[in-house]
Design an enzyme around this catalytic site. Structure first.
Site, PDB file in Angstrom:
ATOM      1  N   HIS A 181       0.815  -1.211   0.000  1.00 49.25           N
ATOM      2  CA  HIS A 181       0.000   0.000   0.000  1.00 49.25           C
ATOM      3  C   HIS A 181       0.852   1.266   0.000  1.00 49.25           C
ATOM      4  O   HIS A 181       1.618   1.493   0.942  1.00 49.25           O
ATOM      5  CB  HIS A 181      -0.887  -0.029   1.255  1.00 49.25           C
ATOM      6  CG  HIS A 181      -1.779   1.145   1.420  1.00 49.25           C
ATOM      7  ND1 HIS A 181      -1.744   1.957   2.525  1.00 49.25           N
ATOM      8  CD2 HIS A 181      -2.742   1.653   0.616  1.00 49.25           C
ATOM      9  CE1 HIS A 181      -2.650   2.897   2.415  1.00 49.25           C
ATOM     10  NE2 HIS A 181      -3.278   2.748   1.264  1.00 49.25           N
ATOM     11  N   ARG A 182       0.718   2.086  -1.032  1.00 47.48           N
ATOM     12  CA  ARG A 182       1.578   3.268  -1.247  1.00 47.48           C
ATOM     13  C   ARG A 182       3.051   2.825  -1.239  1.00 47.48           C
ATOM     14  O   ARG A 182       3.925   3.530  -0.724  1.00 47.48           O
ATOM     15  CB  ARG A 182       1.333   4.346  -0.188  1.00 47.48           C
ATOM     16  CG  ARG A 182      -0.140   4.689   0.028  1.00 47.48           C
ATOM     17  CD  ARG A 182      -0.346   5.771   1.091  1.00 47.48           C
ATOM     18  NE  ARG A 182      -1.732   5.785   1.576  1.00 47.48           N
ATOM     19  CZ  ARG A 182      -2.159   6.425   2.647  1.00 47.48           C
ATOM     20  NH1 ARG A 182      -1.321   7.161   3.351  1.00 47.48           N
ATOM     21  NH2 ARG A 182      -3.424   6.371   2.999  1.00 47.48           N
ATOM     22  N   GLU A 190       0.581  -0.413  -4.662  1.00 46.29           N
ATOM     23  CA  GLU A 190      -0.469   0.561  -4.913  1.00 46.29           C
ATOM     24  C   GLU A 190       0.140   1.953  -4.837  1.00 46.29           C
ATOM     25  O   GLU A 190       1.119   2.166  -4.096  1.00 46.29           O
ATOM     26  CB  GLU A 190      -1.546   0.392  -3.836  1.00 46.29           C
ATOM     27  CG  GLU A 190      -2.803   1.205  -4.039  1.00 46.29           C
ATOM     28  CD  GLU A 190      -2.909   2.446  -3.167  1.00 46.29           C
ATOM     29  OE1 GLU A 190      -3.963   3.084  -3.197  1.00 46.29           O
ATOM     30  OE2 GLU A 190      -1.936   2.800  -2.464  1.00 46.29           O
ATOM     31  N   ASP A 212      -1.012   6.486  -5.393  1.00 45.68           N
ATOM     32  CA  ASP A 212      -2.081   7.476  -5.563  1.00 45.68           C
ATOM     33  C   ASP A 212      -1.617   8.525  -6.573  1.00 45.68           C
ATOM     34  O   ASP A 212      -0.530   9.076  -6.422  1.00 45.68           O
ATOM     35  CB  ASP A 212      -2.369   8.167  -4.227  1.00 45.68           C
ATOM     36  CG  ASP A 212      -2.768   7.170  -3.157  1.00 45.68           C
ATOM     37  OD1 ASP A 212      -3.916   6.695  -3.203  1.00 45.68           O
ATOM     38  OD2 ASP A 212      -1.930   6.847  -2.297  1.00 45.68           O
ATOM     39  N   HIS A 243      -0.513  11.023  -1.853  1.00 47.72           N
ATOM     40  CA  HIS A 243      -1.828  10.624  -1.329  1.00 47.72           C
ATOM     41  C   HIS A 243      -2.728  11.802  -0.980  1.00 47.72           C
ATOM     42  O   HIS A 243      -3.872  11.894  -1.420  1.00 47.72           O
ATOM     43  CB  HIS A 243      -1.655   9.737  -0.092  1.00 47.72           C
ATOM     44  CG  HIS A 243      -2.956   9.342   0.534  1.00 47.72           C
ATOM     45  ND1 HIS A 243      -3.579  10.107   1.498  1.00 47.72           N
ATOM     46  CD2 HIS A 243      -3.774   8.296   0.300  1.00 47.72           C
ATOM     47  CE1 HIS A 243      -4.716   9.531   1.844  1.00 47.72           C
ATOM     48  NE2 HIS A 243      -4.865   8.432   1.134  1.00 47.72           N
ATOM     49  N   GLU A 252      -4.301   4.234  -8.064  1.00 44.88           N
ATOM     50  CA  GLU A 252      -5.527   4.875  -7.566  1.00 44.88           C
ATOM     51  C   GLU A 252      -5.598   6.304  -8.080  1.00 44.88           C
ATOM     52  O   GLU A 252      -4.677   7.103  -7.873  1.00 44.88           O
ATOM     53  CB  GLU A 252      -5.576   4.886  -6.030  1.00 44.88           C
ATOM     54  CG  GLU A 252      -6.883   5.561  -5.576  1.00 44.88           C
ATOM     55  CD  GLU A 252      -7.059   5.705  -4.083  1.00 44.88           C
ATOM     56  OE1 GLU A 252      -6.357   5.032  -3.301  1.00 44.88           O
ATOM     57  OE2 GLU A 252      -7.923   6.524  -3.700  1.00 44.88           O
ATOM     58  N   LYS A 304      -6.730   9.614  -7.354  1.00 47.05           N
ATOM     59  CA  LYS A 304      -7.106  10.225  -6.069  1.00 47.05           C
ATOM     60  C   LYS A 304      -7.802  11.565  -6.301  1.00 47.05           C
ATOM     61  O   LYS A 304      -7.279  12.426  -7.021  1.00 47.05           O
ATOM     62  CB  LYS A 304      -5.820  10.402  -5.248  1.00 47.05           C
ATOM     63  CG  LYS A 304      -6.021  10.926  -3.860  1.00 47.05           C
ATOM     64  CD  LYS A 304      -6.932  10.065  -3.019  1.00 47.05           C
ATOM     65  CE  LYS A 304      -6.258   8.966  -2.244  1.00 47.05           C
ATOM     66  NZ  LYS A 304      -7.217   8.075  -1.579  1.00 47.05           N
ATOM     67  N   ASP A 320       0.304  -2.141   4.336  1.00 53.57           N
ATOM     68  CA  ASP A 320       1.526  -1.345   4.537  1.00 53.57           C
ATOM     69  C   ASP A 320       2.718  -2.262   4.816  1.00 53.57           C
ATOM     70  O   ASP A 320       3.870  -1.829   4.711  1.00 53.57           O
ATOM     71  CB  ASP A 320       1.366  -0.411   5.746  1.00 53.57           C
ATOM     72  CG  ASP A 320       0.359   0.716   5.516  1.00 53.57           C
ATOM     73  OD1 ASP A 320      -0.188   0.807   4.399  1.00 53.57           O
ATOM     74  OD2 ASP A 320       0.127   1.496   6.452  1.00 53.57           O
TER      75      ASP A 320
END
Ligand code: G3P
Ligand code: CA
Length: 279
Positions: free
Chosen positions: A43-44, A70, A72, A85, A144, A146, A270
């Protein structure tokens, strides 16, 4: 007597084999996935170990053998696609202000690493192009979109970045595009229908209706709710609509284990080491 013992032993072996096969059938009928088939999605990037949405976090995700990471995407004042993000730079950089009010040059000057640890001083906000160039083909990338309502035309720009790199074809290097803004997901899907898309859902105590799932299934391959909405029944319903699910965001081992057990197709975390790695 010896004959009777042989018959009883044979019967015992037969019964054990039968019991084993029945157990296997039951396991197959349940919604429990083979852990090796679950996508481990950082995640990120591996943001538990490096500053989110930076090359350091993406590199860490690859080192940790995540299947995908992933990120953003937003847009600078002068139309560059940047990976960050929040809609302001305040939390994750040494600057202040809205992402959309700053030019690419201004954003590039910011330190996006020190907020996490001095060890990462000097990490920059990457562009989507930088990330695609560095990691396409090495790992999957879950993009993503955002807050797209702040950035009219962002879907077209993301599509151009993918097209330029020939990433707009079916069965490409595992690129998926997702957003909480489902209109944006549909807009992107209408531009590049061969790139799989997902809908993100925040927690709602109302759950997800069949009507919603029917609508999502008309354009999306993935329904990705908050992990707090997930149970085996929801996984099963999403599968019944021919879609898959990558819930978010796992930050403890128990949640990772729970999502593995209920049969999630991917886990957004994460901490990629909390999810059983692929063998
Ligand atoms: O990919 C799902 C997750 O990233 C959605 O939440 O706020 O971390 O972008 P957020
Ligand atoms: Ca995100």
């Amino acid at each position: 007597m010896k004959q009777l013992t042989t018959i009883l032993l044979t019967l015992g072996v037969f019964m054990m084999a039968f019991a084993g096969s029945e157990e296997k059938v039951l396991a197959n009928e349940s919604n429990i996935n083979d852990a090796n088939q679950v996508l481990n999605i950082a995640h990120r990037g591996a943001s538990g170990y490096a500053p989110e949405n930076t090359m350091a976090a993406f590199e860490k995700a690859v080192d940790m053998k995540a299947d995908m990471f992933e990120l953003d995407v937003q847009m600078s004042k002068d139309g560059e696609l940047v990976v960050i993000h929040d809609t302001t730079v305040d939390r994750t950089t040494d600057g202040t202000g809205k992402v959309g009010d700053l030019t690419y040059d201004e954003l590039q000057k910011l330190d996006a690493g020190s907020f996490f640890s001095e060890e990462f001083h000097g990490e920059r906000i990457p562009t989507l192009g930088d990330v695609l160039d560095e990691y396409r083909g090495k790992t999957g990338i879950l993009i993503e979109v955002k807050s797209p309502s702040l950035y009219p035309g962002i879907e077209e720009k993301i599509a151009e970045e993918l097209e330029k790199r020939n990433l707009d074809k079916p069965n490409n290097d595992k690129i998926i595009v997702q957003s909480f803004d489902h209109d944006s997901v549909q807009t992107f899907h209408s531009i590049l229908p061969d790139v799989p898309v997902g809908v993100l859902l925040s927690y709602s105590s109302n759950g997800i209706s069949d009507q919603q799932l029917t609508e999502f299934a008309s354009y999306a391959e993935y329904v990705n709710p908050s992990k707090n909405m997930m149970d085996a029944e929801l996984v099963s319903r999403i599968h019944d609509f021919d879609m898959e699910t990558h819930p978010w965001t796992v930050r403890d081992r128990e949640s990772a284990q729970f999502l593995l057990e209920i049969g999630a197709d991917g886990i957004i975390t994460d901490y990629p080491d909390y999810v059983e790695p692929r063998q």
